[in-house]
Design a protein around this motif. Structure first.
Motif, PDB file in Angstrom:
ATOM      1  N   PHE A 204      28.291 -27.895  26.206  1.00  0.00           N
ATOM      2  CA  PHE A 204      29.544 -27.670  26.931  1.00  0.00           C
ATOM      3  C   PHE A 204      29.582 -26.280  27.553  1.00  0.00           C
ATOM      4  O   PHE A 204      30.159 -26.089  28.638  1.00  0.00           O
ATOM      5  N   THR A 205      28.970 -25.308  26.893  1.00  0.00           N
ATOM      6  CA  THR A 205      29.034 -23.928  27.379  1.00  0.00           C
ATOM      7  C   THR A 205      27.753 -23.475  28.071  1.00  0.00           C
ATOM      8  O   THR A 205      27.654 -22.317  28.494  1.00  0.00           O
ATOM      9  N   SER A 206      26.779 -24.356  28.190  1.00  0.00           N
ATOM     10  CA  SER A 206      25.538 -24.031  28.895  1.00  0.00           C
ATOM     11  C   SER A 206      25.798 -23.760  30.371  1.00  0.00           C
ATOM     12  O   SER A 206      26.687 -24.364  30.987  1.00  0.00           O
ATOM     13  N   VAL A 207      25.008 -22.873  30.949  1.00  0.00           N
ATOM     14  CA  VAL A 207      25.137 -22.607  32.379  1.00  0.00           C
ATOM     15  C   VAL A 207      24.707 -23.821  33.202  1.00  0.00           C
ATOM     16  O   VAL A 207      25.009 -23.891  34.401  1.00  0.00           O
ATOM     17  N   ASN A 208      24.021 -24.774  32.580  1.00  0.00           N
ATOM     18  CA  ASN A 208      23.576 -25.981  33.286  1.00  0.00           C
ATOM     19  C   ASN A 208      24.492 -27.173  33.061  1.00  0.00           C
ATOM     20  O   ASN A 208      24.140 -28.301  33.426  1.00  0.00           O
ATOM     21  N   ALA A 209      25.653 -26.950  32.463  1.00  0.00           N
ATOM     22  CA  ALA A 209      26.600 -28.042  32.234  1.00  0.00           C
ATOM     23  C   ALA A 209      27.066 -28.633  33.561  1.00  0.00           C
ATOM     24  O   ALA A 209      27.182 -27.935  34.570  1.00  0.00           O
ATOM     25  N   THR A 210      27.319 -29.929  33.543  1.00  0.00           N
ATOM     26  CA  THR A 210      27.877 -30.637  34.707  1.00  0.00           C
ATOM     27  C   THR A 210      29.120 -31.394  34.262  1.00  0.00           C
ATOM     28  O   THR A 210      29.424 -31.460  33.062  1.00  0.00           O
ATOM     29  N   GLY A 211      29.805 -31.989  35.210  1.00  0.00           N
ATOM     30  CA  GLY A 211      30.968 -32.794  34.854  1.00  0.00           C
ATOM     31  C   GLY A 211      30.605 -33.922  33.908  1.00  0.00           C
ATOM     32  O   GLY A 211      31.345 -34.228  32.958  1.00  0.00           O
ATOM     33  N   MET A 212      29.465 -34.539  34.133  1.00  0.00           N
ATOM     34  CA  MET A 212      29.045 -35.652  33.280  1.00  0.00           C
ATOM     35  C   MET A 212      28.723 -35.173  31.869  1.00  0.00           C
ATOM     36  O   MET A 212      29.162 -35.762  30.876  1.00  0.00           O
ATOM     37  N   THR A 213      27.957 -34.077  31.758  1.00  0.00           N
ATOM     38  CA  THR A 213      27.634 -33.595  30.418  1.00  0.00           C
ATOM     39  C   THR A 213      28.870 -33.035  29.725  1.00  0.00           C
ATOM     40  O   THR A 213      29.007 -33.160  28.491  1.00  0.00           O
ATOM     41  N   ASP A 214      29.792 -32.454  30.483  1.00  0.00           N
ATOM     42  CA  ASP A 214      31.033 -31.958  29.879  1.00  0.00           C
ATOM     43  C   ASP A 214      31.841 -33.097  29.260  1.00  0.00           C
ATOM     44  O   ASP A 214      32.408 -32.957  28.169  1.00  0.00           O
ATOM     45  N   ASN A 215      31.927 -34.222  29.958  1.00  0.00           N
ATOM     46  CA  ASN A 215      32.669 -35.363  29.413  1.00  0.00           C
ATOM     47  C   ASN A 215      32.050 -35.841  28.100  1.00  0.00           C
ATOM     48  O   ASN A 215      32.759 -36.133  27.131  1.00  0.00           O
ATOM     49  N   LEU A 216      30.728 -35.927  28.072  1.00  0.00           N
ATOM     50  CA  LEU A 216      30.050 -36.354  26.852  1.00  0.00           C
ATOM     51  C   LEU A 216      30.229 -35.332  25.737  1.00  0.00           C
ATOM     52  O   LEU A 216      30.527 -35.688  24.589  1.00  0.00           O
ATOM     53  N   ALA A 217      30.047 -34.057  26.057  1.00  0.00           N
ATOM     54  CA  ALA A 217      30.140 -33.010  25.047  1.00  0.00           C
ATOM     55  C   ALA A 217      31.558 -32.877  24.502  1.00  0.00           C
ATOM     56  O   ALA A 217      31.754 -32.697  23.293  1.00  0.00           O
ATOM     57  N   PHE A 218      32.560 -32.969  25.376  1.00  0.00           N
ATOM     58  CA  PHE A 218      33.945 -32.846  24.925  1.00  0.00           C
ATOM     59  C   PHE A 218      34.297 -33.987  23.978  1.00  0.00           C
ATOM     60  O   PHE A 218      34.898 -33.775  22.921  1.00  0.00           O
ATOM     61  N   ARG A 219      33.926 -35.202  24.357  1.00  0.00           N
ATOM     62  CA  ARG A 219      34.180 -36.359  23.486  1.00  0.00           C
ATOM     63  C   ARG A 219      33.452 -36.196  22.152  1.00  0.00           C
ATOM     64  O   ARG A 219      34.007 -36.491  21.087  1.00  0.00           O
ATOM     65  N   ALA A 220      32.225 -35.703  22.194  1.00  0.00           N
ATOM     66  CA  ALA A 220      31.459 -35.490  20.965  1.00  0.00           C
ATOM     67  C   ALA A 220      32.144 -34.452  20.073  1.00  0.00           C
ATOM     68  O   ALA A 220      32.261 -34.643  18.854  1.00  0.00           O
ATOM     69  N   MET A 221      32.598 -33.334  20.658  1.00  0.00           N
ATOM     70  CA  MET A 221      33.282 -32.310  19.869  1.00  0.00           C
ATOM     71  C   MET A 221      34.528 -32.870  19.202  1.00  0.00           C
ATOM     72  O   MET A 221      34.806 -32.609  18.032  1.00  0.00           O
TER      73      MET A 221
END
Length: 385
Positions: A204-221
């Motif tokens: 979620f905090t990586s400089v390479n995060a995207t909207g798609m990875t943010d959605n997955l990471a937020f749900r996972a958190m």
């Protein structure tokens, strides 16, 4: 959309309580006749291999077993597994267990079709040929390796964990049966669950995060933070176990594309040299690395408070981000994860050497939201002592 991005994941994911019963069907879809299980003695002794073997026996599928995987495996273990591949000629490998058996299975599958040593391929996109088909069956909710193109192996000479990244390392199938995690000991539940949560936070905090990875990471958190205490306290709580496995999967999909950051970079040297379990090493370093990283993207760290449902109304972003770190520390305390490096025999004299090890993990530091120097690394380790 300011840049071109690529999202990759395992092409087929089978998930749900009792899904191990589908293993025979998945093998047949891959047209395999002979398979090799890659696992460890602990899984064998716990009876989990026997359950998978029963499915293959009913499906009349020939199989062999390599059970020589060790925790945080040395890359030499890959050679031993490849020797069994060469002598038995399976046409599919099944990784059964935590991250170590899965990573050895992924490694052996590609080394069956590539020359040299697995050590020749540490780095990014160095494997020239795809490997044998693979099915990965995780028995912990932690590493997410069943949906990543990455393997992590220990180099004892350099006292460092090293990674291989290649699209050829994506498994053919990920089969996730939460029933395989029922009764997992509390300490392993805590370490692996925190590892999964850290994957999500770092993606979620990586400089390479995207909207798609943010959605997955937020749900996972969200899922992991709200269920890990229950899974830890009651190992047979199926709903919590299902949630943990889903959260680990989503976090794996997120970090496979966005990457993890400096927490893992700090965990690698202490894990390789002092043999600290990976999830514990990450948890030890997490709050200290987060405090350093906060100013690199304050709004993003503050947003984690929404996933955790923290009471941050009226706070500015920095205060909310600092509350996230405090919540992480409370969580580690509730899960009784070790909190200090000194508990593992690490002292101030070890810090300069360990900090130098961190700086070698350039693959991960490139994803970090704040530039890190060796002096910064020393201060962070000192804070964790």
């Amino acid at each position: 959309m300011k840049r071109i991005t690529v999202f990759r994941t395992t092409p087929r994911i089978v998930m749900g309580p009792g899904s191990l019963s589908q293993l025979g069907d998945e093998i047949r879809q891959l047209k395999a006749k002979k398979v090799l299980f890659v696992t460890d003695r602990g899984l064998v002794d716990a009876g989990l291999l026997k359950a998978a073997q029963h499915v293959l026996k009913e499906s009349d599928i020939e199989h062999f077993v390599f059970d020589g995987v060790e925790p945080d495996p040395r890359y030499e273990i890959v050679r031993a597994c490849v020797d069994m591949v060469e002598s038995n000629q399976p046409d599919l490998l099944i990784g059964l267990g935590g991250g170590s058996p899965i990573d050895i299975a992924k490694s052996a599958a590609v080394m069956a079709t590539n020359k040299g040593s697995i050590a020749d391929y540490f780095g990014i996109d160095l494997l020239p040929n795809p490997g044998l088909p693979t099915i990965m069956i995780p028995t912990t909710a932690g590493t997410g390796s069943e949906v990543t193109p990455i393997v992590i192996l220990s180099d004892e000479d350099e006292k460092l964990k090293k990674g291989i990244v290649s699209s050829y390392l994506f498994p053919s199938v990920a089969l996730l049966d939460p029933e395989l995690t029922l009764g997992l000991p509390p300490a392993i539940t805590a370490a692996t669950g925190m590892d999964a949560l850290i994957h999500a936070i770092e993606a979620f905090t990586s400089v390479n995060a995207t909207g798609m990875t943010d959605n997955l990471a937020f749900r996972a958190m969200d899922i992991l933070y709200h269920h890990i205490r229950t899974a830890y306290a009651n190992g047979n709580h199926l709903e919590a176990r299902c949630a943990m496995m889903e959260g680990s999967l989503l976090a794996g999909m997120a970090f496979a594309n966005a990457g993890v950051t400096a927490v893992h970079a700090f965990a690698y040297p202490i894990g390789a040299e002092f043999h600290i379990p990976h999830g514990v090493a990450n948890t030890l370093m997490l709050p200290h690395v987060m405090r350093f990283n906060l100013i690199g993207n304050v709004p993003k760290f503050a947003e984690i408070s929404d996933a955790f449902d923290l009471p941050v109304d009226g706070m500015d972003d920095l205060a909310a981000a600092e509350m996230v770190v405090a919540a992480i520390e409370r969580l580690a305390q509730d899960l009784q994860v070790p909190r200090h490096l000194s508990e593992f025999g690490i002292s101030e004299k070890d810090v300069p050497r360990l900090a130098e090890g961190v700086m070698k993990v350039t693959r991960l530091l490139a994803n970090n939201p704040r530039v890190l120097t060796v002096k910064d690394a020393q201060k962070i380790y000192m804070a964790a002592l």
